[in-house]
Design a protein around this motif. Structure first.
Motif, PDB file in Angstrom:
ATOM      1  N   PHE A  32      47.122  34.838  32.117  1.00 37.59           N
ATOM      2  CA  PHE A  32      46.081  34.070  31.427  1.00 37.59           C
ATOM      3  C   PHE A  32      45.613  34.734  30.127  1.00 37.59           C
ATOM      4  CE2 PHE A  32      45.496  33.675  36.100  1.00 37.59           C
ATOM      5  CZ  PHE A  32      46.022  32.398  36.230  1.00 37.59           C
ATOM      6  N   ASN A  33      46.348  35.746  29.692  1.00 32.90           N
ATOM      7  CA  ASN A  33      46.025  36.442  28.449  1.00 32.90           C
ATOM      8  C   ASN A  33      44.600  36.995  28.451  1.00 32.90           C
ATOM      9  OD1 ASN A  33      46.761  37.462  25.934  1.00 32.90           O
ATOM     10  ND2 ASN A  33      45.920  35.693  24.841  1.00 32.90           N
ATOM     11  N   LEU A  34      44.131  37.380  29.628  1.00 33.45           N
ATOM     12  CA  LEU A  34      42.825  38.019  29.751  1.00 33.45           C
ATOM     13  C   LEU A  34      42.989  39.507  29.491  1.00 33.45           C
ATOM     14  CD1 LEU A  34      41.508  36.347  33.038  1.00 33.45           C
ATOM     15  CD2 LEU A  34      40.953  35.697  30.699  1.00 33.45           C
ATOM     16  N   LYS A  35      41.965  40.142  29.016  1.00 30.11           N
ATOM     17  CA  LYS A  35      41.986  41.591  28.840  1.00 30.11           C
ATOM     18  C   LYS A  35      41.008  42.202  29.835  1.00 30.11           C
ATOM     19  CE  LYS A  35      43.647  41.943  24.122  1.00 30.11           C
ATOM     20  NZ  LYS A  35      43.449  42.553  22.789  1.00 30.11           N
ATOM     21  N   PRO A  36      41.506  42.501  31.050  1.00 35.32           N
ATOM     22  CA  PRO A  36      40.609  42.967  32.104  1.00 35.32           C
ATOM     23  C   PRO A  36      40.341  44.463  32.003  1.00 35.32           C
ATOM     24  CG  PRO A  36      42.814  42.710  32.975  1.00 35.32           C
ATOM     25  CD  PRO A  36      42.868  42.309  31.520  1.00 35.32           C
ATOM     26  N   LEU A  37      39.392  44.915  32.818  1.00 36.40           N
ATOM     27  CA  LEU A  37      39.070  46.332  32.964  1.00 36.40           C
ATOM     28  C   LEU A  37      39.503  46.770  34.356  1.00 36.40           C
ATOM     29  CD1 LEU A  37      37.568  48.993  32.084  1.00 36.40           C
ATOM     30  CD2 LEU A  37      35.540  48.019  33.194  1.00 36.40           C
ATOM     31  N   LEU A  38      40.213  47.871  34.440  1.00 33.87           N
ATOM     32  CA  LEU A  38      40.589  48.470  35.718  1.00 33.87           C
ATOM     33  C   LEU A  38      39.773  49.751  35.896  1.00 33.87           C
ATOM     34  CD1 LEU A  38      42.421  48.686  38.254  1.00 33.87           C
ATOM     35  CD2 LEU A  38      44.051  49.964  36.827  1.00 33.87           C
ATOM     36  N   VAL A  39      39.101  49.877  37.028  1.00 31.88           N
ATOM     37  CA  VAL A  39      38.263  51.041  37.315  1.00 31.88           C
ATOM     38  C   VAL A  39      38.845  51.785  38.517  1.00 31.88           C
ATOM     39  CG1 VAL A  39      35.945  51.870  37.892  1.00 31.88           C
ATOM     40  CG2 VAL A  39      36.226  49.824  36.473  1.00 31.88           C
ATOM     41  N   ASP A  40      39.127  53.063  38.335  1.00 28.83           N
ATOM     42  CA  ASP A  40      39.630  53.895  39.427  1.00 28.83           C
ATOM     43  C   ASP A  40      38.447  54.586  40.096  1.00 28.83           C
ATOM     44  OD1 ASP A  40      40.969  55.428  41.212  1.00 28.83           O
ATOM     45  OD2 ASP A  40      42.120  56.593  39.747  1.00 28.83           O
ATOM     46  N   GLN A  41      37.989  54.017  41.198  1.00 28.95           N
ATOM     47  CA  GLN A  41      36.860  54.574  41.937  1.00 28.95           C
ATOM     48  C   GLN A  41      37.337  55.216  43.246  1.00 28.95           C
ATOM     49  OE1 GLN A  41      32.823  52.382  42.037  1.00 28.95           O
ATOM     50  NE2 GLN A  41      33.368  52.535  44.189  1.00 28.95           N
ATOM     51  N   ASP A  42      38.628  55.449  43.351  1.00 28.34           N
ATOM     52  CA  ASP A  42      39.184  56.143  44.520  1.00 28.34           C
ATOM     53  C   ASP A  42      39.081  57.646  44.261  1.00 28.34           C
ATOM     54  OD1 ASP A  42      40.478  57.053  46.725  1.00 28.34           O
ATOM     55  OD2 ASP A  42      42.358  55.983  46.371  1.00 28.34           O
ATOM     56  N   PHE A  43      37.890  58.196  44.478  1.00 26.82           N
ATOM     57  CA  PHE A  43      37.634  59.586  44.129  1.00 26.82           C
ATOM     58  C   PHE A  43      38.427  60.561  44.992  1.00 26.82           C
ATOM     59  CE2 PHE A  43      33.214  57.957  42.777  1.00 26.82           C
ATOM     60  CZ  PHE A  43      33.733  57.561  41.556  1.00 26.82           C
ATOM     61  N   TYR A 118      33.756  42.042  30.002  1.00 23.89           N
ATOM     62  CA  TYR A 118      35.144  41.729  30.364  1.00 23.89           C
ATOM     63  C   TYR A 118      35.197  40.447  31.199  1.00 23.89           C
ATOM     64  CZ  TYR A 118      36.152  46.547  28.981  1.00 23.89           C
ATOM     65  OH  TYR A 118      36.268  47.720  28.287  1.00 23.89           O
ATOM     66  N   PRO A 119      36.226  39.625  30.994  1.00 23.04           N
ATOM     67  CA  PRO A 119      36.366  38.415  31.820  1.00 23.04           C
ATOM     68  C   PRO A 119      36.712  38.750  33.270  1.00 23.04           C
ATOM     69  CG  PRO A 119      38.278  38.689  30.392  1.00 23.04           C
ATOM     70  CD  PRO A 119      37.286  39.709  29.961  1.00 23.04           C
ATOM     71  N   LEU A 120      37.308  39.926  33.473  1.00 24.19           N
ATOM     72  CA  LEU A 120      37.653  40.338  34.829  1.00 24.19           C
ATOM     73  C   LEU A 120      37.629  41.862  34.915  1.00 24.19           C
ATOM     74  CD1 LEU A 120      38.740  39.425  37.685  1.00 24.19           C
ATOM     75  CD2 LEU A 120      41.009  40.032  36.819  1.00 24.19           C
ATOM     76  N   THR A 121      37.022  42.359  35.989  1.00 22.41           N
ATOM     77  CA  THR A 121      37.019  43.796  36.282  1.00 22.41           C
ATOM     78  C   THR A 121      37.582  43.994  37.681  1.00 22.41           C
ATOM     79  OG1 THR A 121      35.067  44.184  34.898  1.00 22.41           O
ATOM     80  CG2 THR A 121      35.599  45.863  36.532  1.00 22.41           C
ATOM     81  N   VAL A 122      38.584  44.850  37.802  1.00 27.78           N
ATOM     82  CA  VAL A 122      39.180  45.181  39.097  1.00 27.78           C
ATOM     83  C   VAL A 122      38.821  46.630  39.421  1.00 27.78           C
ATOM     84  CG1 VAL A 122      41.303  45.400  40.443  1.00 27.78           C
ATOM     85  CG2 VAL A 122      41.059  43.531  38.785  1.00 27.78           C
ATOM     86  N   ILE A 123      38.186  46.851  40.572  1.00 28.65           N
ATOM     87  CA  ILE A 123      37.737  48.184  40.966  1.00 28.65           C
ATOM     88  C   ILE A 123      38.545  48.651  42.170  1.00 28.65           C
ATOM     89  CG2 ILE A 123      35.773  49.608  41.651  1.00 28.65           C
ATOM     90  CD1 ILE A 123      33.931  47.480  40.468  1.00 28.65           C
TER      91      ILE A 123
END
Length: 523
Positions: A32-43, A118-123
């Motif tokens: 969908f040509n979105l520019k999402p944010l990926l967050v690495d919260q797996d400490f 961001y249109p989408l954030t994946v954590i």
């Protein structure tokens, strides 16, 4: 239009949820040509997403936790690293020890603002339901629970699902993803559905060769091998989410967010904490000393209904009294309370997760603990609790008496608490023995009187035993005595002189006696 947040958590470590999270974000970008944010919260993993993405970002979540300004678009351009694909990325701290410096509330502030950036954030939440994962889920539209076709993994996934639901997140916002699926697997999607009570939303086929090649190349799977079976399955899942408007529909659910607190209303007498503002105003009645406050408000009525059903479901007399049995009973009761509340309409009484958490706590405290006295007993600053009547509780805190914010709902609730206090001590209190003096296991002194001796209803006094005893040096520091007086008292004790300690209630007689006893020679 505000964006969405997807939290990805593993039912168990090693199920491939980090690889899935990264490729999910990139699939949205490609589809969908979105520019999402990926967050690495797996400490606990210490930066697996860096390997998956082939990146070494100079900044990440640790720097976000130190950011004092707004998390707006200019700030995120400085804090988030940009992948060549266009994906923005916040990396985990380099070690679990470094992650301890991150405050979950700061992450809450970050996640609250991400839908505006961001249109989408994946954590990537890891495989533990800790304070960080719960904070991420509070601001999420969707929770994806990743599992494998393995019996042990399925068992741990069911445990994780139960924990998430017991933390009062709606079951509807949780979807199950079956990763590394094969036709010959011992555990089928139907079996997982039967055990979890939820259908499998998507199955990602096992494709070890493609995954290994992608990791070796330092590129995520959907970029390194877009035609691989796993890549196609993730793209199909993303298209399914878009076609069914899953995120849009879930965004209308009652979310466990502080931002959704209802307009402040007058709290019920005895209501403390976040839940107080969401309760309906009680029937107007003056708080007369000795009189019981009417408890016809919706909050109290709901508690009474749930408590009644809980007693019908669980036979408390059959449960053991050991520490392990008590802990197991509380967990059993908590699950039962959550199950009962799921069948109740709690939207108006407890509109947020904070309200529901407070409601569950109060019900469990009344069923298993000391009701409204639980928080007072847990507060080390409170030295004395004086229950003059069900509607009037005074406390001594910091040496100063004052009226407590909590009350009992009725004389019967107060009587139940008194009986719960004295019964484990081997004492009894009834009409034949309407008063009791006893000590709690921690040394706190308890005095209770009930009718017919107590005319206005049961009364209770608890003089809490301090966790650390005062020394003569403390009394000198307070200005209660001087060094010379301390030396004089020591000489009196060592000379075996008779000493009378007298004073009013709460004046410090017991404290002084403890100081004097410390002067007694060892031999």
């Amino acid at each position: 239009m505000a964006g969405h947040i997807i939290s990805v958590i593993g039912g168990k470590g090693g199920v491939g949820k980090s690889v899935f999270a990264a490729n999910l974000a990139l699939a949205f970008l490609k589809e969908f040509n979105l520019k999402p944010l990926l967050v690495d919260q797996d400490f606990a993993a210490g930066g697996d997403q860096n390997v998956i993405l082939g990146m070494k970002p100079p900044k990440g979540l640790l720097e976000c936790s130190q950011h004092s300004g707004m998390f707006d678009q200019p700030a995120m351009m400085k804090l988030a690293a940009q992948h060549p694909s266009g994906l923005h990325f916040l990396s985990a701290p380099p070690s679990p020890a470094a992650a301890k410096a991150i405050n979950p509330d700061i992450l809450g502030k970050l996640y609250k603002n991400m839908p505006n950036v961001y249109p989408l954030t994946v954590i990537d939440c890891g495989s533990t339901l800790d304070a960080y994962a719960i904070k991420a889920m509070e601001f999420s539209t969707l929770i994806l629970l990743v599992t494998n076709p393995d019996i042990l993994v399925m068992h741990q996934t069911r445990r994780m699902l139960t924990e998430i639901v017991e933390n009062l997140f709606p079951l509807e916002m949780i979807e199950t993803v079956l990763n590394r699926y094969t036709q010959t697997a011992a555990v089928s999607p139907a079996t997982i559905q039967k055990n979890l009570g939820k259908p499998v939303y998507a199955a990602i086929p096992e494709d070890p060769q493609s995954h290994a090649a992608a990791l070796t190349s330092g590129k995520p799977l959907v970029l390194a091998a877009p035609s691989a079976t796993s890549s196609r399955a993730i793209h199909e899942m993303v298209r399914k989410m878009q076609q069914t408007q899953l995120l849009t529909k879930l965004s209308a659910l009652k979310k466990p967010s502080r931002a959704q607190l209802a307009a402040a209303k007058a709290p019920v007498a005895g209501a403390a904490g976040a839940a107080g503002g969401a309760r309906e105003k009680e029937v107007d009645a003056p708080r007369i000393p000795g009189g019981v406050v009417a408890t016809t408000d919706p909050w109290s009525a709901l508690k009474l209904r749930v408590h009644k059903e809980l007693v019908e479901k669980i036979d408390f007399k059959k449960e053991g009294n050991s520490g392990a049995a008590t802990k197991a009973l509380r967990e059993k009761c908590r699950a039962a309370v959550v199950d009962i509340l799921n069948s109740e309409d709690t939207n108006t009484v407890a509109p947020t997760r904070d309200d529901l958490q407070q409601l569950v706590k109060e019900i469990l405290d009344e069923a298993l603990g000391f009701g409204p006295l639980e928080d007072l007993l847990a507060d080390d600053a409170v030295t004395e609790i004086m229950v003059n009547s069900a509607s009037q509780i005074y406390i001594e805190k910091g040496g100063k008496p004052g009226l407590a914010k909590t009350v009992f709902s009725s004389n019967q609730q107060l009587m139940n608490v008194i009986e719960r206090i004295v019964m484990p001590l081997g004492r009894r209190i009834d009409e034949k023995s309407p008063y009791v003096d006893a000590r709690l296991p921690d040394g706190s002194r308890v005095h209770a009187i009930i009718p017919p001796l107590a005319i206005r209803g049961p009364t209770l006094t608890i003089r809490k035993f301090p966790k650390s005893r005062k020394t003569w040096q403390d009394l000198v520091a307070y200005g209660s005595i001087t060094n010379e007086i301390a030396d004089f008292l020591r000489l009196c004790i060592e000379s075996r002189l008779n000493i009378v300690v007298s004073g009013g209630t709460g004046s410090g007689k017991t404290t002084l006696l403890n100081v004097l006893s410390a002067f007694i020679p060892a031999t």
